[in-house]
Design a protein around this motif. Structure first.
Motif, mmCIF file in Angstrom:
data_model
loop_
_atom_site.group_PDB
_atom_site.id
_atom_site.type_symbol
_atom_site.label_atom_id
_atom_site.label_comp_id
_atom_site.label_asym_id
_atom_site.label_seq_id
_atom_site.Cartn_x
_atom_site.Cartn_y
_atom_site.Cartn_z
ATOM 1 N N THR A 128 -2.515 1.688 -13.701
ATOM 2 C CA THR A 128 -1.871 0.498 -12.691
ATOM 3 C C THR A 128 -0.966 0.807 -11.896
ATOM 4 O OG1 THR A 128 -2.703 -1.045 -14.598
ATOM 5 C CG2 THR A 128 -1.153 -1.854 -12.628
ATOM 6 N N TRP A 129 -0.107 1.385 -12.476
ATOM 7 C CA TRP A 129 1.149 2.189 -11.601
ATOM 8 C C TRP A 129 0.728 3.003 -10.603
ATOM 9 C CZ3 TRP A 129 3.254 7.325 -12.721
ATOM 10 C CH2 TRP A 129 4.202 7.577 -11.889
ATOM 11 N N ALA A 160 5.651 -1.516 -11.443
ATOM 12 C CA ALA A 160 4.558 -0.793 -12.470
ATOM 13 C C ALA A 160 5.203 0.053 -13.556
ATOM 14 C CB ALA A 160 3.327 -0.594 -11.726
ATOM 15 N N LEU A 186 -2.731 1.290 -8.338
ATOM 16 C CA LEU A 186 -2.285 -0.042 -7.527
ATOM 17 C C LEU A 186 -1.074 0.266 -6.888
ATOM 18 C CD1 LEU A 186 -3.789 -2.678 -9.791
ATOM 19 C CD2 LEU A 186 -4.831 -1.467 -7.755
ATOM 20 N N ARG A 187 -0.263 1.014 -7.319
ATOM 21 C CA ARG A 187 1.229 1.323 -6.594
ATOM 22 C C ARG A 187 1.951 -0.062 -6.431
ATOM 23 N NH1 ARG A 187 1.528 6.864 -4.439
ATOM 24 N NH2 ARG A 187 -0.364 8.023 -4.930
ATOM 25 N N GLN A 188 1.915 -0.874 -7.576
ATOM 26 C CA GLN A 188 2.361 -1.986 -7.409
ATOM 27 C C GLN A 188 3.919 -1.913 -7.601
ATOM 28 O OE1 GLN A 188 0.388 -4.279 -10.452
ATOM 29 N NE2 GLN A 188 -0.990 -5.188 -9.114
#
Length: 101
Positions: A54-55, A63, A58-60
């Motif tokens: 996810t980190w 994250a 998506l580079r949220q």
């Protein structure tokens, strides 16, 4: 907590019991402890895999904080259960994990 290597023996990575190791790479006092440790490692690895993907994908924002929070939770669980994390090294010559001396 018992010392990492009591005189003439070792301490189980899972239950913390002292035992007489048959070789340097032995880390657990009995098969049930090895199985429990590996099952927990697999479950934790799956959780970390999802958080890291996810980190990275998506580079949220935040994250990476989820990854570090998961590791902190794992360490807290281990401390509460009386387990102490110890690093292991991989020996490419033997293909085995070995304890640090």
């Amino acid at each position: 907590m018992a010392p990492a290597h009591p005189a003439g023996g070792s301490v189980c990575r899972e239950c913390g019991a002292a035992y007489k190791a048959t070789d340097l790479a032995q880390e657990f006092c009995r098969p049930a402890c090895r199985i429990a440790w590996n099952n927990r490692a697999r479950l934790r690895g799956a959780k970390l895999y999802e958080a890291v993907m996810t980190w990275r994908v998506l580079r949220q924002p935040g994250a990476l904080a989820v990854v570090t929070a998961l590791v902190s939770t794992f360490l807290d669980e281990d401390r509460a259960a009386g387990r102490r994390w110890r690093p292991r090294t991989f020996n490419p010559k033997t293909g085995r994990r070995e304890r640090r001396k």
